[in-house]
Write an enzyme that holds these catalytic residues in place. Structure first.
Site, mmCIF file in Angstrom:
data_model
loop_
_atom_site.group_PDB
_atom_site.id
_atom_site.type_symbol
_atom_site.label_atom_id
_atom_site.label_comp_id
_atom_site.label_asym_id
_atom_site.label_seq_id
_atom_site.Cartn_x
_atom_site.Cartn_y
_atom_site.Cartn_z
ATOM 1 N N HIS A 160 -12.484 61.681 20.075
ATOM 2 C CA HIS A 160 -12.763 62.636 21.140
ATOM 3 C C HIS A 160 -14.175 63.192 21.102
ATOM 4 C CE1 HIS A 160 -12.946 66.684 22.960
ATOM 5 N NE2 HIS A 160 -12.203 66.138 23.908
ATOM 6 N N HIS A 189 -0.906 63.804 24.397
ATOM 7 C CA HIS A 189 -2.352 64.016 24.369
ATOM 8 C C HIS A 189 -2.898 63.782 22.960
ATOM 9 C CE1 HIS A 189 -6.001 66.781 24.608
ATOM 10 N NE2 HIS A 189 -6.163 65.998 25.658
#
Length: 276
Positions: free
Chosen positions: A71, A29
């Site tokens: 992100h 991730h």
């Protein structure tokens, strides 16, 4: 338990007669970023060196139409800059650093990690069109799985790829579809094909508030619909083992060394050499 490791989704290499057949997938991730250098070339390099062949990232579009791996909507947390990604040009972002590392473009990731598969969360509307264009230009639709908390972004990318005569299976939206699928699959009835037909996997948290999403029944219902179940974000070994014993098809983690060790213990490692 019946497994959904069937179908024609090029991204999923754990289907029959493919290199990772029968293996659960391990997703790093935002890469392996112990110093906070998430979503950078350094972080993804570290993950692949640990044996990961599946990398999770996020994309935004810059003001001048460049797809970048980042992100947050704004730059504050990672760079200290108060601006939003969409208000900056690619050249302006190139001057900033995340824990000392440059912010990469998505094209840079595709070029730098040619054997990796990318699980991509589309974070903004303009990024969907850019993503479709990028995948077509790089002929990379077979190694990218798209998801988004906003379904319209997924659908836009899907339509554009289809218009180019490409086939591309999309992941479900983590969170939104996750909770809906928990009701449809786990509690009420099998998931209607009209809902799952364009998806390759359910990507869900193990729990959502007080609701336990991932259960043996949830997994079985997903498998009956030929959907894989990928769980995020799991960072401790006992939870990883419990979920793998339950029959999930993939795990996303921020604790890359821990998941690598768990997979190695279970004979499912490394995966990077098998994604080439």
């Amino acid at each position: 338990m019946k497994s959904p490791r069937v179908g024609k989704t090029p991204f999923l290499l754990n289907t029959p007669h493919r290199p990772l057949a029968g293996f659960p997938l391990a997703f790093s991730h935002r890469g392996f970023a112990p110093a906070g250098e998430e979503n950078t070339v350094k972080a993804f390099t570290a993950a692949t060196e640990l044996g990961f062949g599946y990398l999770e990232t996020d994309v935004h579009a810059t003001r001048d139409g460049v797809l970048v791996a980042f992100h947050d909507e704004d730059l504050v947390r990672l760079t200290g800059d108060p601006r939003r990604v969409r208000d900056c040009t690619a050249a302006e972002l190139a001057e900033l650093r995340v824990a000392g590392e440059p912010i990469p473009t998505f094209e840079e990731l595709l070029e730098s990690f040619r054997s990796a598969r990318f699980n991509v969360d589309i974070k903004a509307g303009p990024a969907a069109e850019l993503m479709a264009e990028t995948l077509v230009r790089h002929r990379a639709a077979d190694r990218v799985l798209l998801g988004s908390f906003n379904g319209s972004r997924r659908h836009m990318a899907s339509r554009l790829l289809a218009a180019d005569d490409r086939t591309h299976q999309l992941a479900t939206s983590p969170g939104i579809i996750g909770v809906g699928a928990a009701v449809l699959i786990g509690a009420v009835a099998p998931l209607p094909r009209a809902v799952y037909g364009s998806f390759a996997a359910l990507q869900v948290p193990e729990t959502h508030g007080k609701l336990r999403v991932v259960t043996p029944r949830f997994i079985q219902r997903a498998h009956d619909a030929s959907l894989q179940v990928h769980v995020w974000v799991v960072n401790d070994a006992p939870a990883m083992h419990r979920l793998l014993d339950m029959g999930v098809d993939g795990i996303m983690t921020d604790a890359a060394p821990t998941l690598a060790a768990v997979m190695s213990e279970r004979g499912h490692w490394p995966q990077n050499s098998l994604t080439r």
